[in-house]
Design an enzyme around this catalytic site. Structure first.
Site, PDB file in Angstrom:
ATOM      1  N   HIS A 189       0.814  -1.217   0.000  1.00 39.17           N
ATOM      2  CA  HIS A 189       0.000   0.000   0.000  1.00 39.17           C
ATOM      3  C   HIS A 189       0.844   1.261   0.000  1.00 39.17           C
ATOM      4  O   HIS A 189       0.425   2.291  -0.525  1.00 39.17           O
ATOM      5  CB  HIS A 189      -1.049  -0.039   1.112  1.00 39.17           C
ATOM      6  CG  HIS A 189      -2.220  -0.820   0.659  1.00 39.17           C
ATOM      7  ND1 HIS A 189      -3.150  -0.293  -0.206  1.00 39.17           N
ATOM      8  CD2 HIS A 189      -2.526  -2.109   0.811  1.00 39.17           C
ATOM      9  CE1 HIS A 189      -4.009  -1.232  -0.524  1.00 39.17           C
ATOM     10  NE2 HIS A 189      -3.666  -2.351   0.073  1.00 39.17           N
ATOM     11  N   ARG A 206     -12.317   1.509  -4.345  1.00 36.76           N
ATOM     12  CA  ARG A 206     -11.985   0.641  -3.204  1.00 36.76           C
ATOM     13  C   ARG A 206     -12.882   1.056  -2.036  1.00 36.76           C
ATOM     14  O   ARG A 206     -12.507   1.914  -1.241  1.00 36.76           O
ATOM     15  CB  ARG A 206     -10.513   0.811  -2.816  1.00 36.76           C
ATOM     16  CG  ARG A 206      -9.510   0.178  -3.775  1.00 36.76           C
ATOM     17  CD  ARG A 206      -8.090   0.286  -3.216  1.00 36.76           C
ATOM     18  NE  ARG A 206      -7.156  -0.605  -3.874  1.00 36.76           N
ATOM     19  CZ  ARG A 206      -6.280  -0.231  -4.823  1.00 36.76           C
ATOM     20  NH1 ARG A 206      -6.214   1.023  -5.212  1.00 36.76           N
ATOM     21  NH2 ARG A 206      -5.451  -1.115  -5.359  1.00 36.76           N
ATOM     22  N   ARG A 233     -16.154  -1.701  -6.267  1.00 35.35           N
ATOM     23  CA  ARG A 233     -15.762  -3.001  -5.718  1.00 35.35           C
ATOM     24  C   ARG A 233     -16.346  -3.133  -4.316  1.00 35.35           C
ATOM     25  O   ARG A 233     -16.216  -2.214  -3.500  1.00 35.35           O
ATOM     26  CB  ARG A 233     -14.234  -3.120  -5.631  1.00 35.35           C
ATOM     27  CG  ARG A 233     -13.828  -4.415  -4.944  1.00 35.35           C
ATOM     28  CD  ARG A 233     -12.365  -4.645  -4.997  1.00 35.35           C
ATOM     29  NE  ARG A 233     -11.644  -3.800  -4.052  1.00 35.35           N
ATOM     30  CZ  ARG A 233     -10.310  -3.798  -3.943  1.00 35.35           C
ATOM     31  NH1 ARG A 233      -9.585  -4.553  -4.748  1.00 35.35           N
ATOM     32  NH2 ARG A 233      -9.706  -3.030  -3.075  1.00 35.35           N
ATOM     33  N   GLU A 265      -8.040 -12.163  -9.216  1.00 35.61           N
ATOM     34  CA  GLU A 265      -6.807 -11.934  -8.454  1.00 35.61           C
ATOM     35  C   GLU A 265      -6.309 -13.212  -7.809  1.00 35.61           C
ATOM     36  O   GLU A 265      -5.277 -13.228  -7.157  1.00 35.61           O
ATOM     37  CB  GLU A 265      -6.951 -10.786  -7.449  1.00 35.61           C
ATOM     38  CG  GLU A 265      -8.276 -10.631  -6.791  1.00 35.61           C
ATOM     39  CD  GLU A 265      -8.423  -9.343  -5.991  1.00 35.61           C
ATOM     40  OE1 GLU A 265      -7.528  -8.485  -5.974  1.00 35.61           O
ATOM     41  OE2 GLU A 265      -9.471  -9.199  -5.350  1.00 35.61           O
ATOM     42  N   ASN A 267      -2.134  -6.986  -8.419  1.00 30.76           N
ATOM     43  CA  ASN A 267      -1.339  -6.965  -7.180  1.00 30.76           C
ATOM     44  C   ASN A 267      -1.496  -8.299  -6.452  1.00 30.76           C
ATOM     45  O   ASN A 267      -0.522  -8.940  -6.075  1.00 30.76           O
ATOM     46  CB  ASN A 267      -1.798  -5.837  -6.250  1.00 30.76           C
ATOM     47  CG  ASN A 267      -1.877  -4.509  -6.955  1.00 30.76           C
ATOM     48  OD1 ASN A 267      -1.202  -4.307  -7.947  1.00 30.76           O
ATOM     49  ND2 ASN A 267      -2.705  -3.604  -6.460  1.00 30.76           N
ATOM     50  N   ASP A 268      -2.743  -8.682  -6.256  1.00 32.18           N
ATOM     51  CA  ASP A 268      -2.969  -9.960  -5.575  1.00 32.18           C
ATOM     52  C   ASP A 268      -2.691 -11.135  -6.502  1.00 32.18           C
ATOM     53  O   ASP A 268      -2.187 -12.164  -6.056  1.00 32.18           O
ATOM     54  CB  ASP A 268      -4.401 -10.022  -5.025  1.00 32.18           C
ATOM     55  CG  ASP A 268      -4.492  -9.301  -3.688  1.00 32.18           C
ATOM     56  OD1 ASP A 268      -3.612  -9.520  -2.846  1.00 32.18           O
ATOM     57  OD2 ASP A 268      -5.421  -8.501  -3.501  1.00 32.18           O
ATOM     58  N   ARG A 327       2.754  -9.818  -0.664  1.00 35.17           N
ATOM     59  CA  ARG A 327       3.028  -8.527  -1.325  1.00 35.17           C
ATOM     60  C   ARG A 327       3.589  -7.483  -0.362  1.00 35.17           C
ATOM     61  O   ARG A 327       4.090  -6.442  -0.783  1.00 35.17           O
ATOM     62  CB  ARG A 327       1.771  -8.005  -2.032  1.00 35.17           C
ATOM     63  CG  ARG A 327       0.658  -7.613  -1.112  1.00 35.17           C
ATOM     64  CD  ARG A 327      -0.648  -7.456  -1.868  1.00 35.17           C
ATOM     65  NE  ARG A 327      -1.031  -6.073  -2.064  1.00 35.17           N
ATOM     66  CZ  ARG A 327      -2.234  -5.687  -2.510  1.00 35.17           C
ATOM     67  NH1 ARG A 327      -3.132  -6.586  -2.860  1.00 35.17           N
ATOM     68  NH2 ARG A 327      -2.518  -4.425  -2.664  1.00 35.17           N
ATOM     69  N   CYS A 332      -7.003  -3.422 -13.080  1.00 33.83           N
ATOM     70  CA  CYS A 332      -7.046  -2.322 -12.109  1.00 33.83           C
ATOM     71  C   CYS A 332      -5.939  -2.448 -11.070  1.00 33.83           C
ATOM     72  O   CYS A 332      -5.885  -1.672 -10.127  1.00 33.83           O
ATOM     73  CB  CYS A 332      -8.412  -2.217 -11.443  1.00 33.83           C
ATOM     74  SG  CYS A 332      -8.826  -3.663 -10.466  1.00 33.83           S
TER      75      CYS A 332
END
Ligand code: PEP
Ligand code: MG
Length: 581
Positions: free
Chosen positions: A207, A308, A344, A433, A456-457, A467, A506
């Site tokens: 993050h 988000r 989401r 993901e 990312n995931d 991560r 995304c």
């Protein structure tokens, strides 16, 4: 990553903080070159142990006096900070300052102290009760609940004699250095004061990296030992090269000045993502709430590819009411009349815990009950959120799409689509993901209208690499050929069985201008990213045709390593030379 040394020996602790020319190497996650002095992020304040009693030789009167003095000190400090702030930030600080010395809060804590509870534990518990009461009152009062929880951490820090939690305060701009940043820290991060972010931990999809790109701040993660430097140390941060140099010289001053010009040249996007041959690739934005959405619209975003929603409710320990949710979502819809907004549903868990949904004691939170899976353990929250999204969508001009995070099977996609239908939401989708979702994209798309790749995931799960972990940063890149193969398979699945449904990206991969070209070459139809990346991504896409993008995608897919994939593609994109990572 290694700690390198310029004029001094390498060490893992950063204990020798004075040597000129010392260099720390990490992973560059947001470009930019800047010189400034550092401020260290204080450690988080831990909860005082439940049942903690007054120390043997401390009377309740002494403890009460210490508490009052600590509360007053926090009030004065926040008041001082409010004077230096402006606009909404000032209002928040003023309200929090008042709360720090709120008579009701102090009285409740003193009562506990009189019953033998330690001052730290007393303020902790008293604040929890006050926060709950405020929350139950709803509306404006409910919003103050977060302030109470903030001030209790500050008062406990004051009682312990340690620095106040959160982003440090300074009258002058500084480079923020810490182990890692939590999503909640973003709320107090003032981009006018923070010049760059540097962390000793975290990976390229952590993050901290996401926040840095969103704010357009140069950033380096996984720079081992950098948090051993002292406050005030002058450093040069190169967010493209991933390096931090102590006590920079004339060369670095020149590099920092040159970057200012590059940044100014990259400041605009004309509002239409397209390749050189005219092939359209809508460029959307990732947002965490109405404020981001307004900024994204101003930057030319063609819609929102990822709202988000959990970012609207971080730090909340109770489920937000329907009315609060409607208000939060409507603010985003109103920023994009006539445009697509992909909402989401709450992605709580792992690095984004929401106390009302997730279990902090899970052994493997990234593999645990997170995202869509919280519906297994907290039934009803998802339905109520979908109802709120539908209500917020009603009467706005935005085209509202909705998607679930952390979907692993076609059955889950079918269940989610069913819930959307009940709520009256007509365009359901899911995030890809988890590798199983990429491999079964064709079956998943029998139930939903679109998928969006959360790279990312997807990277963390494909590479089995947390991560958040600095030492695994080299594994944790979407340039990994295995991750690119999963993206290719997802696109292939979207074209199976006669359907041709949109596949967006995304994850942070979309904000990397070189990788954006590869993604388009792999058949991705839209890209969603932090608003700051729109201009750079738009400029690079405009420099290639679709067949060229497809050739670059083939090159990356068949590379032997992530490093090779990135190097081979970048070599062919000369327009990238100044853009950094
Ligand atoms: C992702 O995983 O790529 C994603 C966009 O979701 P988040 O970063 O919020 O987990
Ligand atoms: Mg994700």
């Amino acid at each position: 990553m290694q700690t390198l040394s310029g004029s001094s020996r390498p060490d893992q602790t950063g204990a020798d903080t004075t040597e000129t020319g010392r260099t720390f190497a990490g992973v560059g996650v947001s470009p930019g070159r800047i010189i400034g002095s550092i401020l260290l992020m204080p450690q988080a304040v831990s909860e005082p142990v439940a049942g903690e009693r007054l120390a043997e030789r401390t009377s309740s009167d002494e403890a009460s006096a210490a508490l009052r003095a600590a509360a007053k000190a926090v009030q004065v400090d926040l008041g001082h900070r409010a004077v230096g702030a402006s606009g909404a930030g000032r209002e928040v600080l003023e309200a929090t300052a008042l709360m720090a010395n709120d008579p009701m809060l102090i009285k409740a804590a003193v009562k506990l102290i009189t019953n033998g509870v330690s001052a730290e534990r007393a303020i902790w518990e008293a604040a929890a009760s006050v926060a709950e009461m405020l929350h139950n009152l709803g509306g404006y009062m409910a919003e103050r609940a977060t302030d109470v929880l903030d001030v209790r951490r500050r008062i406990v820090a004051e009682l312990r004699g340690v620095p106040a939690p959160g982003i440090p305060y300074s009258d002058t701009p500084f480079i923020l250095v810490g182990e890692d940043l939590a999503p909640a820290d973003t709320a107090t991060l003032d981009p006018a004061k923070v010049l760059a972010l540097v962390t000793s931990s975290g990976g390229p999809q952590s993050h901290t990296a996401i926040i840095a790109r969103a704010l357009g701040l140069p950033a380096v993660v996984a720079a081992v030992g950098v948090d051993g430097l002292s406050d005030g140390t002058q450093v040069f941060v190169d967010g493209a090269a991933g390096t931090i140099l102590v006590d920079p010289g004339a060369d670095e001053v020149a590099l920092a000045q040159a970057w200012e010009k590059t940044a100014a040249a990259l400041a605009t996007f004309d509002g239409t993502g397209r390749l050189k041959d005219g092939h359209l690739v809508p460029l959307l934005s990732n947002v965490g709430g109405a404020k981001d959405a307004v900024a994204a619209a101003a930057a030319g975003a063609q819609g929102v590819g990822l709202l988000r929603t959990e970012f609207c409710f971080l730090e909340r320990d109770t489920e937000p009411s329907l009315a609060e949710q409607v208000e939060a979502y409507r603010g985003v819809f109103d920023a994009f009349p006539g445009k697509k907004v992909v909402v989401r549903t709450l992605d709580a868990g792992a690095d984004k815990p929401l106390p009302f949904l997730t279990d902090a004691s899970e052994a493997n939170p990234a593999l645990g009950v997170r995202g869509y899976r919280t519906d297994f353990t907290s039934p009803g929250v998802l339905e109520r959120q979908l109802e709120a999204i539908a209500q917020a969508a009603d009467g706005t001009e935005a085209q509202v799409w909705v998607m679930a995070p952390m979907i692993s099977t076609a059955e889950e996609a079918e269940h989610f689509a069913g819930l959307c239908t009940v709520a009256g939401l007509t365009t359901p989708g899911v995030m890809v993901e988890v590798p199983s979702a990429a491999l079964t994209a064709a079956s998943i798309l029998e139930h939903v209208d679109f998928v969006s790749l959360g790279t990312n995931d997807l990277t963390q799960y494909a590479m089995a690499a947390d991560r958040q972990l600095g030492p695994l940063a080299a594994l944790n890149t979407p340039w990994q050929p295995a991750v690119l193969q999963l993206i290719r398979l997802t696109v292939a699945g979207s074209r199976d069985e006669g359907h041709d449904k949109p596949v967006g990206v995304c994850g942070e991969a979309a904000a990397d201008p070189a990788l954006a070209v590869v993604l388009v070459g792999l058949g991705v139809s839209t890209l969603s990213m932090t608003a700051r990346a729109l201009s750079a991504v738009g400029a690079v896409l405009a420099s290639v045709t679709l067949p060229e993008a497809q050739q670059l995608a083939a090159l990356a897919l068949t590379a032997h390593s992530a490093t090779d994939a990135r190097r081979l593609v970048r070599e062919k994109l000369s327009v990238l030379d100044d853009l950094g990572p």
